[in-house]
Write a protein that holds these residues in place. Sequence first.
Motif, PDB file in Angstrom:
ATOM      1  N   MET A  46       0.842  -1.189   0.000  1.00 57.72           N
ATOM      2  CA  MET A  46       0.000   0.000   0.000  1.00 57.72           C
ATOM      3  C   MET A  46       0.882   1.245   0.000  1.00 57.72           C
ATOM      4  SD  MET A  46      -3.067   0.985   2.627  1.00 57.72           S
ATOM      5  CE  MET A  46      -2.447   2.310   3.631  1.00 57.72           C
ATOM      6  N   SER A  47       0.476   2.229  -0.789  1.00 55.28           N
ATOM      7  CA  SER A  47       1.287   3.437  -0.866  1.00 55.28           C
ATOM      8  C   SER A  47       1.099   4.307   0.379  1.00 55.28           C
ATOM      9  CB  SER A  47       0.928   4.221  -2.122  1.00 55.28           C
ATOM     10  OG  SER A  47      -0.446   4.531  -2.104  1.00 55.28           O
ATOM     11  N   GLU A  48       2.069   5.152   0.589  1.00 57.69           N
ATOM     12  CA  GLU A  48       2.097   6.022   1.758  1.00 57.69           C
ATOM     13  C   GLU A  48       0.946   7.032   1.713  1.00 57.69           C
ATOM     14  OE1 GLU A  48       3.344   7.132   5.382  1.00 57.69           O
ATOM     15  OE2 GLU A  48       4.122   5.451   4.225  1.00 57.69           O
ATOM     16  N   ILE A  49       0.387   7.317   2.873  1.00 50.47           N
ATOM     17  CA  ILE A  49      -0.670   8.320   2.988  1.00 50.47           C
ATOM     18  C   ILE A  49      -0.106   9.513   3.746  1.00 50.47           C
ATOM     19  CG2 ILE A  49      -2.942   8.871   3.923  1.00 50.47           C
ATOM     20  CD1 ILE A  49      -3.653   5.897   3.563  1.00 50.47           C
ATOM     21  N   GLU A  50      -0.221  10.689   3.130  1.00 46.93           N
ATOM     22  CA  GLU A  50       0.256  11.933   3.740  1.00 46.93           C
ATOM     23  C   GLU A  50      -0.939  12.672   4.335  1.00 46.93           C
ATOM     24  OE1 GLU A  50       2.105  16.267   2.390  1.00 46.93           O
ATOM     25  OE2 GLU A  50       1.295  14.912   0.875  1.00 46.93           O
ATOM     26  N   ILE A  51      -0.773  13.178   5.542  1.00 46.07           N
ATOM     27  CA  ILE A  51      -1.799  14.030   6.149  1.00 46.07           C
ATOM     28  C   ILE A  51      -1.222  15.436   6.192  1.00 46.07           C
ATOM     29  CG2 ILE A  51      -3.144  14.532   8.220  1.00 46.07           C
ATOM     30  CD1 ILE A  51      -3.160  11.499   8.758  1.00 46.07           C
ATOM     31  N   ARG A  52      -1.975  16.380   5.628  1.00 47.48           N
ATOM     32  CA  ARG A  52      -1.500  17.761   5.546  1.00 47.48           C
ATOM     33  C   ARG A  52      -2.676  18.720   5.616  1.00 47.48           C
ATOM     34  NH1 ARG A  52      -3.272  19.383   0.806  1.00 47.48           N
ATOM     35  NH2 ARG A  52      -3.219  18.045  -1.028  1.00 47.48           N
ATOM     36  N   PRO A  53      -2.396  19.997   5.917  1.00 47.26           N
ATOM     37  CA  PRO A  53      -3.481  20.985   5.914  1.00 47.26           C
ATOM     38  C   PRO A  53      -4.082  21.157   4.512  1.00 47.26           C
ATOM     39  CG  PRO A  53      -1.620  21.812   7.174  1.00 47.26           C
ATOM     40  CD  PRO A  53      -1.152  20.566   6.460  1.00 47.26           C
ATOM     41  N   PHE A  54      -5.361  21.414   4.479  1.00 45.95           N
ATOM     42  CA  PHE A  54      -6.107  21.687   3.257  1.00 45.95           C
ATOM     43  C   PHE A  54      -5.542  22.901   2.540  1.00 45.95           C
ATOM     44  CE2 PHE A  54      -9.350  24.412   1.363  1.00 45.95           C
ATOM     45  CZ  PHE A  54     -10.029  23.555   0.513  1.00 45.95           C
ATOM     46  N   GLY A 109      -9.275  11.023   2.964  1.00 42.27           N
ATOM     47  CA  GLY A 109      -9.774  11.271   4.313  1.00 42.27           C
ATOM     48  C   GLY A 109      -9.751  12.754   4.617  1.00 42.27           C
ATOM     49  N   THR A 110     -10.627  13.161   5.552  1.00 45.51           N
ATOM     50  CA  THR A 110     -10.695  14.567   5.956  1.00 45.51           C
ATOM     51  C   THR A 110     -11.006  14.660   7.443  1.00 45.51           C
ATOM     52  OG1 THR A 110     -13.096  14.757   5.570  1.00 45.51           O
ATOM     53  CG2 THR A 110     -11.648  15.293   3.707  1.00 45.51           C
ATOM     54  N   ILE A 111     -10.608  15.776   8.046  1.00 49.41           N
ATOM     55  CA  ILE A 111     -11.006  16.097   9.417  1.00 49.41           C
ATOM     56  C   ILE A 111     -10.864  17.606   9.584  1.00 49.41           C
ATOM     57  CG2 ILE A 111      -8.729  15.757  10.454  1.00 49.41           C
ATOM     58  CD1 ILE A 111     -10.206  14.479  12.900  1.00 49.41           C
ATOM     59  N   ALA A 141     -13.920   4.194   2.420  1.00 43.74           N
ATOM     60  CA  ALA A 141     -14.304   2.884   2.950  1.00 43.74           C
ATOM     61  C   ALA A 141     -13.161   1.872   2.932  1.00 43.74           C
ATOM     62  CB  ALA A 141     -15.498   2.334   2.175  1.00 43.74           C
ATOM     63  N   ASP A 142     -12.355   1.857   1.876  1.00 47.32           N
ATOM     64  CA  ASP A 142     -11.298   0.849   1.783  1.00 47.32           C
ATOM     65  C   ASP A 142     -10.096   1.139   2.688  1.00 47.32           C
ATOM     66  OD1 ASP A 142     -10.636   3.064   0.173  1.00 47.32           O
ATOM     67  OD2 ASP A 142      -9.418   1.839  -1.185  1.00 47.32           O
ATOM     68  N   LEU A 143     -10.140   2.276   3.398  1.00 49.26           N
ATOM     69  CA  LEU A 143      -9.037   2.614   4.300  1.00 49.26           C
ATOM     70  C   LEU A 143      -9.490   2.731   5.749  1.00 49.26           C
ATOM     71  CD1 LEU A 143      -7.238   5.211   2.023  1.00 49.26           C
ATOM     72  CD2 LEU A 143      -6.451   2.918   2.630  1.00 49.26           C
ATOM     73  N   ARG A 144     -10.674   2.212   6.047  1.00 48.59           N
ATOM     74  CA  ARG A 144     -11.164   2.258   7.421  1.00 48.59           C
ATOM     75  C   ARG A 144     -10.680   1.048   8.186  1.00 48.59           C
ATOM     76  NH1 ARG A 144     -17.072   3.458   5.612  1.00 48.59           N
ATOM     77  NH2 ARG A 144     -16.645   5.460   4.668  1.00 48.59           N
ATOM     78  N   HIS A 157      -5.574  -0.105   9.081  1.00 46.34           N
ATOM     79  CA  HIS A 157      -5.071   1.044   8.313  1.00 46.34           C
ATOM     80  C   HIS A 157      -4.656   2.184   9.242  1.00 46.34           C
ATOM     81  CE1 HIS A 157      -6.205  -0.780   4.542  1.00 46.34           C
ATOM     82  NE2 HIS A 157      -7.396  -1.019   5.039  1.00 46.34           N
ATOM     83  N   GLY A 158      -5.413   2.381  10.318  1.00 45.73           N
ATOM     84  CA  GLY A 158      -5.078   3.409  11.293  1.00 45.73           C
ATOM     85  C   GLY A 158      -5.231   4.835  10.796  1.00 45.73           C
ATOM     86  N   LEU A 159      -5.926   5.028   9.678  1.00 42.99           N
ATOM     87  CA  LEU A 159      -6.010   6.372   9.111  1.00 42.99           C
ATOM     88  C   LEU A 159      -6.865   7.308   9.965  1.00 42.99           C
ATOM     89  CD1 LEU A 159      -5.256   8.405   7.003  1.00 42.99           C
ATOM     90  CD2 LEU A 159      -7.064   7.496   5.517  1.00 42.99           C
ATOM     91  N   ALA A 160      -7.991   6.830  10.451  1.00 40.08           N
ATOM     92  CA  ALA A 160      -8.830   7.682  11.309  1.00 40.08           C
ATOM     93  C   ALA A 160      -8.047   8.095  12.557  1.00 40.08           C
ATOM     94  CB  ALA A 160     -10.116   6.954  11.702  1.00 40.08           C
ATOM     95  N   ALA A 161      -7.316   7.156  13.133  1.00 37.01           N
ATOM     96  CA  ALA A 161      -6.513   7.459  14.326  1.00 37.01           C
ATOM     97  C   ALA A 161      -5.430   8.485  14.009  1.00 37.01           C
ATOM     98  CB  ALA A 161      -5.890   6.174  14.888  1.00 37.01           C
ATOM     99  N   ARG A 162      -4.816   8.382  12.825  1.00 36.83           N
ATOM    100  CA  ARG A 162      -3.786   9.357  12.430  1.00 36.83           C
ATOM    101  C   ARG A 162      -4.390  10.747  12.231  1.00 36.83           C
ATOM    102  NH1 ARG A 162      -0.676   7.640   7.366  1.00 36.83           N
ATOM    103  NH2 ARG A 162       0.283   9.679   7.725  1.00 36.83           N
ATOM    104  N   LEU A 163      -5.564  10.816  11.588  1.00 39.10           N
ATOM    105  CA  LEU A 163      -6.235  12.107  11.401  1.00 39.10           C
ATOM    106  C   LEU A 163      -6.561  12.729  12.757  1.00 39.10           C
ATOM    107  CD1 LEU A 163      -8.583  11.191   8.432  1.00 39.10           C
ATOM    108  CD2 LEU A 163      -6.904  13.059   8.404  1.00 39.10           C
ATOM    109  N   LEU A 164      -7.125  11.920  13.663  1.00 39.45           N
ATOM    110  CA  LEU A 164      -7.480  12.428  14.983  1.00 39.45           C
ATOM    111  C   LEU A 164      -6.225  12.866  15.754  1.00 39.45           C
ATOM    112  CD1 LEU A 164      -9.693  13.060  17.030  1.00 39.45           C
ATOM    113  CD2 LEU A 164      -9.441  10.721  17.899  1.00 39.45           C
TER     114      LEU A 164
END
Length: 165
Positions: free
Chosen positions: A1-9, A66-68, A87-90, A94-101
Amino acid sequence: MSEIEIRPFVASDVDGVFSVILPIQREEFGIEITADDQPDLSSISDFYQSGKGQFWVAVRNGQIVGTIGLKDIGNEQTALRKMFVAADLRGREHGLAARLLAELLAHAEAEGIKEIFLGTTDKFLSAHRFYEKNAFAEVSRGELPRSFPLMAVDSKFYRRSIIAA
């Protein structure tokens, strides 16, 4: 799976934000809602990225997945809004929701925010479990600050206190 970056909008993200949020609201949860019903998403920089607020996107392969959002409502209080994960990253794997939070909570602590409130619908059962697992406590509608931006679909509310380190 490719890397997911979290950044400001940034402004060029707006179409990607709608493309992840609207299908989840409409198709998965059957909520009759349009882009026009959510003016906050058409003016994210003004609505979220002011005061102590911020809005983050999770990006994989150039696509928003993802968004928050964190809305400054004054008095060292904020509202968590628009937390969505494709849906495919929940899920925990995946831990994406936890990373966003985690990104939002680190920002809140750094900004000296005392409380985060959120509203959700009765339908988002997995979201309820996620928030409760992450130290959000259910509160009644009457316990919300007057400045809390109520959404018509919200029927369940949570609060989390932020303890500065």
